[in-house]
Each structure stands twice: as C-alpha cells, then as structure tokens.
Design a protein around this motif. Structure first.
Motif, PDB file in Angstrom:
ATOM      1  N   ARG A  31     -15.251  11.094 -71.032  1.00 26.80           N
ATOM      2  CA  ARG A  31     -15.373  12.091 -69.972  1.00 26.80           C
ATOM      3  C   ARG A  31     -14.151  12.132 -69.048  1.00 26.80           C
ATOM      4  O   ARG A  31     -13.641  13.225 -68.761  1.00 26.80           O
ATOM      5  CB  ARG A  31     -16.651  11.834 -69.183  1.00 26.80           C
ATOM      6  N   GLN A  42     -11.337  13.940 -70.845  1.00 30.51           N
ATOM      7  CA  GLN A  42     -11.552  15.381 -70.913  1.00 30.51           C
ATOM      8  C   GLN A  42     -11.209  16.047 -69.581  1.00 30.51           C
ATOM      9  O   GLN A  42     -10.658  17.146 -69.553  1.00 30.51           O
ATOM     10  CB  GLN A  42     -12.996  15.686 -71.295  1.00 30.51           C
ATOM     11  N   LYS A  43     -11.508  15.377 -68.473  1.00 34.28           N
ATOM     12  CA  LYS A  43     -11.175  15.919 -67.150  1.00 34.28           C
ATOM     13  C   LYS A  43      -9.664  15.986 -66.957  1.00 34.28           C
ATOM     14  O   LYS A  43      -9.142  16.966 -66.421  1.00 34.28           O
ATOM     15  CB  LYS A  43     -11.816  15.074 -66.048  1.00 34.28           C
ATOM     16  N   VAL A  53      -7.379  16.264 -69.331  1.00 31.41           N
ATOM     17  CA  VAL A  53      -6.868  17.325 -70.201  1.00 31.41           C
ATOM     18  C   VAL A  53      -7.106  18.690 -69.556  1.00 31.41           C
ATOM     19  O   VAL A  53      -6.223  19.554 -69.578  1.00 31.41           O
ATOM     20  CB  VAL A  53      -7.518  17.241 -71.600  1.00 31.41           C
ATOM     21  N   LYS A  54      -8.262  18.880 -68.960  1.00 37.15           N
ATOM     22  CA  LYS A  54      -8.580  20.154 -68.304  1.00 37.15           C
ATOM     23  C   LYS A  54      -7.654  20.387 -67.113  1.00 37.15           C
ATOM     24  O   LYS A  54      -7.140  21.496 -66.934  1.00 37.15           O
ATOM     25  CB  LYS A  54     -10.033  20.155 -67.841  1.00 37.15           C
ATOM     26  N   GLN A  55      -7.407  19.356 -66.304  1.00 34.77           N
ATOM     27  CA  GLN A  55      -6.506  19.497 -65.157  1.00 34.77           C
ATOM     28  C   GLN A  55      -5.081  19.817 -65.612  1.00 34.77           C
ATOM     29  O   GLN A  55      -4.408  20.657 -65.017  1.00 34.77           O
ATOM     30  CB  GLN A  55      -6.496  18.213 -64.328  1.00 34.77           C
ATOM     31  N   ARG A  98      -4.198  21.326 -68.426  1.00 32.93           N
ATOM     32  CA  ARG A  98      -4.211  22.694 -68.954  1.00 32.93           C
ATOM     33  C   ARG A  98      -4.143  23.709 -67.809  1.00 32.93           C
ATOM     34  O   ARG A  98      -3.419  24.701 -67.887  1.00 32.93           O
ATOM     35  CB  ARG A  98      -5.473  22.915 -69.789  1.00 32.93           C
ATOM     36  N   GLU A  99      -4.893  23.457 -66.718  1.00 28.65           N
ATOM     37  CA  GLU A  99      -4.866  24.355 -65.566  1.00 28.65           C
ATOM     38  C   GLU A  99      -3.502  24.331 -64.877  1.00 28.65           C
ATOM     39  O   GLU A  99      -2.997  25.367 -64.459  1.00 28.65           O
ATOM     40  CB  GLU A  99      -5.967  23.980 -64.574  1.00 28.65           C
TER      41      GLU A  99
END
Length: 109
Positions: free
Chosen positions: A38, A41-42, A44-46, A48-49
């Motif tokens: 988890r 994944q957070k 990677v999301k940050q 990407r943003e």
C-alpha cells in the motif's frame, strides 16, 4: 486395532483445524499489504501526479542527478535547460523531484 478416545475426538474437528492452519498465512499477507504494498502504491500515485503537473519554468532534478529548468513540455518528454543555451531532452518518468514550482501569475483586476 482399538481406537483410543483421544484419536476419536481429533477426527471430528478436521474442518476447523484446516481453516486454523490458513489464519497465519492470511495474517502475514495482510501485514505485508499494509506495510509494503500500500505505501508503494501511494508513492507511485504521488509521482504520477507530480510528473503530470510539470509545466514550463519548473526547476527539476532527474533520477540521474541532473538539475535543470523545464523549457518545453511534450507528451512523454521534457526539454530541460541545464546551463545557459544547453538543452537536453528527458523522459518525463525520470523526473525525481520538483525543486521550485512556478506559480501562475494572478490577473490584476
């Protein structure tokens, strides 16, 4: 030949014993999910943003350690000025950090 009472009692509890063997495995997976999967994944999301929000004028650091200022933004690559008159093309996903984000100029009304 004779079955002792202890063996006879253990034979009736086979269904719950099989489930009880899987409980530690399920707990290990749940702990690994919350401690390892988890958070990754957070991150990677940050990232990407952050990469999606890059714009002209942002000062960046690439994963290779190159410091520069974004001069042009294309689909999947950036043009970065690393010295006066020296520009390199960099793939968006290799940006590690935005050092100084340019702020949009507010309209004076």
């Amino acid at each position: 030949m004779f079955v002792t009472p202890a063996y006879a009692q253990a034979a009736g509890a086979g269904g719950t014993a099989a489930f009880a063997q899987f409980i530690p495995l399920i707990l290990i997976f749940a702990i690994m999910y919350f401690l390892m999967i988890r958070p990754q994944q957070k991150r990677v999301k940050q990232h990407r943003e952050m990469v999606g929000a890059l714009k002209k004028g942002d000062a960046i650091i690439t994963q290779g350690g190159i410091l520069g200022k974004v001069t042009s933004v294309r689909d999947d690559e950036l043009e970065v000025e690393i010295a006066t008159g020296v520009k390199v093309r960099v793939v968006r996903s290799t940006v590690a950090q935005v050092v100084n984000r340019t702020e949009p100029v507010a309209a004076n009304s």
